[in-house]
Motif scaffolding. Structure first.
Motif, PDB file in Angstrom:
ATOM      1  N   PHE A 148      -1.034   5.807   3.059  1.00 51.18           N
ATOM      2  CA  PHE A 148       0.122   4.935   3.329  1.00 51.18           C
ATOM      3  C   PHE A 148       1.416   5.462   2.721  1.00 51.18           C
ATOM      4  CE2 PHE A 148      -3.619   2.397   3.828  1.00 51.18           C
ATOM      5  CZ  PHE A 148      -3.341   1.597   4.927  1.00 51.18           C
ATOM      6  N   LEU A 149       1.309   6.483   1.877  1.00 51.78           N
ATOM      7  CA  LEU A 149       2.501   7.022   1.234  1.00 51.78           C
ATOM      8  C   LEU A 149       3.292   7.846   2.231  1.00 51.78           C
ATOM      9  CD1 LEU A 149       0.951   8.130  -2.175  1.00 51.78           C
ATOM     10  CD2 LEU A 149       2.178   6.010  -1.649  1.00 51.78           C
ATOM     11  N   LYS A 150       4.571   7.674   2.184  1.00 49.64           N
ATOM     12  CA  LYS A 150       5.447   8.425   3.073  1.00 49.64           C
ATOM     13  C   LYS A 150       5.906   9.686   2.353  1.00 49.64           C
ATOM     14  CE  LYS A 150       7.027   4.542   5.718  1.00 49.64           C
ATOM     15  NZ  LYS A 150       6.872   3.247   5.270  1.00 49.64           N
ATOM     16  N   THR A 151       5.902  10.797   3.062  1.00 54.81           N
ATOM     17  CA  THR A 151       6.372  12.043   2.463  1.00 54.81           C
ATOM     18  C   THR A 151       7.853  12.217   2.785  1.00 54.81           C
ATOM     19  OG1 THR A 151       5.713  13.258   4.419  1.00 54.81           O
ATOM     20  CG2 THR A 151       4.138  13.189   2.600  1.00 54.81           C
ATOM     21  N   ILE A 152       8.536  12.811   1.852  1.00 55.15           N
ATOM     22  CA  ILE A 152       9.964  13.064   2.036  1.00 55.15           C
ATOM     23  C   ILE A 152      10.145  14.548   2.319  1.00 55.15           C
ATOM     24  CG2 ILE A 152      12.218  13.012   0.921  1.00 55.15           C
ATOM     25  CD1 ILE A 152      11.128  10.721  -0.815  1.00 55.15           C
ATOM     26  N   LYS A 153      10.748  14.869   3.446  1.00 57.92           N
ATOM     27  CA  LYS A 153      11.023  16.271   3.780  1.00 57.92           C
ATOM     28  C   LYS A 153      12.377  16.657   3.213  1.00 57.92           C
ATOM     29  CE  LYS A 153       8.202  16.270   7.870  1.00 57.92           C
ATOM     30  NZ  LYS A 153       8.086  16.447   9.292  1.00 57.92           N
ATOM     31  N   LEU A 154      12.413  17.780   2.510  1.00 51.65           N
ATOM     32  CA  LEU A 154      13.674  18.267   1.931  1.00 51.65           C
ATOM     33  C   LEU A 154      14.270  19.350   2.789  1.00 51.65           C
ATOM     34  CD1 LEU A 154      12.582  18.379  -1.797  1.00 51.65           C
ATOM     35  CD2 LEU A 154      13.909  16.613  -0.664  1.00 51.65           C
ATOM     36  N   LEU A 185       0.803  -1.220   0.000  1.00 54.93           N
ATOM     37  CA  LEU A 185       0.000   0.000   0.000  1.00 54.93           C
ATOM     38  C   LEU A 185       0.840   1.276   0.000  1.00 54.93           C
ATOM     39  CD1 LEU A 185      -2.773  -1.144   2.488  1.00 54.93           C
ATOM     40  CD2 LEU A 185      -3.065  -0.672   0.038  1.00 54.93           C
ATOM     41  N   GLU A 186       2.090   1.186   0.437  1.00 52.99           N
ATOM     42  CA  GLU A 186       2.953   2.357   0.475  1.00 52.99           C
ATOM     43  C   GLU A 186       3.613   2.639  -0.876  1.00 52.99           C
ATOM     44  OE1 GLU A 186       3.616  -0.597   1.689  1.00 52.99           O
ATOM     45  OE2 GLU A 186       5.513  -1.107   0.752  1.00 52.99           O
ATOM     46  N   SER A 187       3.297   1.819  -1.891  1.00 51.79           N
ATOM     47  CA  SER A 187       3.892   1.958  -3.212  1.00 51.79           C
ATOM     48  C   SER A 187       2.915   2.599  -4.209  1.00 51.79           C
ATOM     49  CB  SER A 187       4.308   0.575  -3.728  1.00 51.79           C
ATOM     50  OG  SER A 187       4.658   0.644  -5.090  1.00 51.79           O
ATOM     51  N   LEU A 188       3.449   3.477  -5.069  1.00 48.77           N
ATOM     52  CA  LEU A 188       2.605   4.099  -6.103  1.00 48.77           C
ATOM     53  C   LEU A 188       2.211   3.105  -7.187  1.00 48.77           C
ATOM     54  CD1 LEU A 188       4.465   7.529  -6.507  1.00 48.77           C
ATOM     55  CD2 LEU A 188       2.213   7.134  -5.474  1.00 48.77           C
ATOM     56  N   THR A 189       2.929   1.980  -7.305  1.00 46.56           N
ATOM     57  CA  THR A 189       2.652   1.011  -8.362  1.00 46.56           C
ATOM     58  C   THR A 189       1.860  -0.200  -7.865  1.00 46.56           C
ATOM     59  OG1 THR A 189       4.764  -0.097  -7.967  1.00 46.56           O
ATOM     60  CG2 THR A 189       4.739   1.664  -9.638  1.00 46.56           C
ATOM     61  N   THR A 190       1.393  -0.177  -6.647  1.00 44.76           N
ATOM     62  CA  THR A 190       0.720  -1.344  -6.078  1.00 44.76           C
ATOM     63  C   THR A 190      -0.586  -1.692  -6.791  1.00 44.76           C
ATOM     64  OG1 THR A 190       0.007  -2.369  -4.004  1.00 44.76           O
ATOM     65  CG2 THR A 190      -0.629  -0.061  -4.344  1.00 44.76           C
ATOM     66  N   ASN A 191      -0.903  -2.956  -6.783  1.00 46.99           N
ATOM     67  CA  ASN A 191      -2.200  -3.438  -7.257  1.00 46.99           C
ATOM     68  C   ASN A 191      -3.218  -3.460  -6.120  1.00 46.99           C
ATOM     69  OD1 ASN A 191      -0.516  -5.585  -6.159  1.00 46.99           O
ATOM     70  ND2 ASN A 191      -2.319  -6.869  -6.504  1.00 46.99           N
ATOM     71  N   GLN A 192      -2.761  -3.276  -4.885  1.00 43.62           N
ATOM     72  CA  GLN A 192      -3.631  -3.363  -3.712  1.00 43.62           C
ATOM     73  C   GLN A 192      -4.412  -2.062  -3.527  1.00 43.62           C
ATOM     74  OE1 GLN A 192      -0.731  -4.415  -0.673  1.00 43.62           O
ATOM     75  NE2 GLN A 192      -1.109  -6.587  -1.057  1.00 43.62           N
ATOM     76  N   LYS A 193      -5.597  -2.199  -2.927  1.00 43.14           N
ATOM     77  CA  LYS A 193      -6.446  -1.029  -2.680  1.00 43.14           C
ATOM     78  C   LYS A 193      -6.891  -1.034  -1.222  1.00 43.14           C
ATOM     79  CE  LYS A 193      -8.418  -1.039  -7.302  1.00 43.14           C
ATOM     80  NZ  LYS A 193      -9.636  -1.329  -8.078  1.00 43.14           N
ATOM     81  N   PHE A 194      -6.848   0.138  -0.611  1.00 45.94           N
ATOM     82  CA  PHE A 194      -7.397   0.323   0.729  1.00 45.94           C
ATOM     83  C   PHE A 194      -8.581   1.267   0.564  1.00 45.94           C
ATOM     84  CE2 PHE A 194      -7.742   2.270   4.919  1.00 45.94           C
ATOM     85  CZ  PHE A 194      -7.649   1.162   5.754  1.00 45.94           C
ATOM     86  N   LEU A 195      -9.781   0.761   0.833  1.00 45.81           N
ATOM     87  CA  LEU A 195     -11.001   1.517   0.559  1.00 45.81           C
ATOM     88  C   LEU A 195     -11.817   1.743   1.815  1.00 45.81           C
ATOM     89  CD1 LEU A 195     -12.224  -0.601  -2.499  1.00 45.81           C
ATOM     90  CD2 LEU A 195     -11.048   1.599  -2.621  1.00 45.81           C
ATOM     91  N   GLU A 196     -12.451   2.920   1.876  1.00 45.85           N
ATOM     92  CA  GLU A 196     -13.501   3.149   2.858  1.00 45.85           C
ATOM     93  C   GLU A 196     -14.762   2.531   2.251  1.00 45.85           C
ATOM     94  OE1 GLU A 196     -14.667   6.916   5.426  1.00 45.85           O
ATOM     95  OE2 GLU A 196     -15.177   7.164   3.311  1.00 45.85           O
ATOM     96  N   VAL A 197     -15.326   1.551   2.909  1.00 45.01           N
ATOM     97  CA  VAL A 197     -16.394   0.755   2.300  1.00 45.01           C
ATOM     98  C   VAL A 197     -17.633   1.595   1.993  1.00 45.01           C
ATOM     99  CG1 VAL A 197     -17.980  -1.178   2.679  1.00 45.01           C
ATOM    100  CG2 VAL A 197     -15.561  -1.395   3.315  1.00 45.01           C
ATOM    101  N   GLN A 198     -18.069   2.423   2.912  1.00 45.51           N
ATOM    102  CA  GLN A 198     -19.321   3.153   2.722  1.00 45.51           C
ATOM    103  C   GLN A 198     -19.294   4.058   1.490  1.00 45.51           C
ATOM    104  OE1 GLN A 198     -20.557   5.484   6.099  1.00 45.51           O
ATOM    105  NE2 GLN A 198     -22.685   5.512   5.416  1.00 45.51           N
ATOM    106  N   THR A 199     -18.154   4.684   1.236  1.00 47.27           N
ATOM    107  CA  THR A 199     -18.047   5.613   0.097  1.00 47.27           C
ATOM    108  C   THR A 199     -17.327   5.011  -1.101  1.00 47.27           C
ATOM    109  OG1 THR A 199     -15.945   6.498   0.906  1.00 47.27           O
ATOM    110  CG2 THR A 199     -17.973   7.592   1.668  1.00 47.27           C
ATOM    111  N   ASN A 200     -16.692   3.845  -0.903  1.00 42.95           N
ATOM    112  CA  ASN A 200     -15.852   3.213  -1.925  1.00 42.95           C
ATOM    113  C   ASN A 200     -14.672   4.110  -2.315  1.00 42.95           C
ATOM    114  OD1 ASN A 200     -15.356   0.828  -3.359  1.00 42.95           O
ATOM    115  ND2 ASN A 200     -16.108   1.760  -5.252  1.00 42.95           N
TER     116      ASN A 200
END
Length: 152
Positions: free
Chosen positions: A146-152, A124-139
């Motif tokens: 899950f994406l990590k931000t990089i501080k510069l 889930l932390e990857s931009l190329t993932t096939n996996q989905k994390f969904l809020e069921v009620q709204t889809n």
């Protein structure tokens, strides 16, 4: 329905302290699976209503979500546990390697993670993932949580 472990986890459902039940009997058998002990249905211990309910009582006021790592293959038992968790005020989540989950299970979930583990695509932390994390009620797809931000 047998379980391998019961753990408190902090990262699988963003913003929630989750009681995670790892359920045995996964049929997906992803290459590179981090938990092949979950493949055999008879591994682990029986998740009785008493064990499940006592665990939720133990963590009441501390945990906010009940997370199942698998278990959709034991539909009736899973739904029974999800109903109890909701009745006790917990949010609910299912992590599945399948792409589709029956509506009768979805009706008792706050969130769902779908898609098998494919190492080249990442989790889930990857931009190329096939996996989905969904809020069921709204889809609504929430993979960005899950994406990590990089501080510069």
């Amino acid at each position: 329905m047998n379980y391998s472990t019961i753990q408190i986890v902090l990262q699988e459902v963003p913003g929630e302290v989750s009681i995670c039940f790892s359920i045995c009997g996964c049929k997906v058998h992803c290459e590179g699976c981090h938990s092949p002990i979950l493949w055999k249905e008879n591994n682990g211990q029986k998740l009785t209503s008493t064990i499940f309910q006592n665990t939720l009582i133990k963590y009441s006021g501390f945990a906010s979500c009940v997370l199942f790592m698998g278990g959709e293959w034991n539909k009736q038992e899973l739904i029974s546990h999800l109903k109890y968790a909701q009745k006790k005020g917990y949010k609910t989540c299912l992590y599945s390697g399948e792409d589709k989950i029956e509506k009768s299970i979805l009706n008792h979930l706050t969130w769902i993670k779908t898609g098998k583990w494919i190492s080249e695509k990442g989790g889930l932390e990857s931009l190329t993932t096939n996996q989905k994390f969904l809020e069921v009620q709204t889809n609504k797809k929430l993979n960005h949580l899950f994406l990590k931000t990089i501080k510069l």
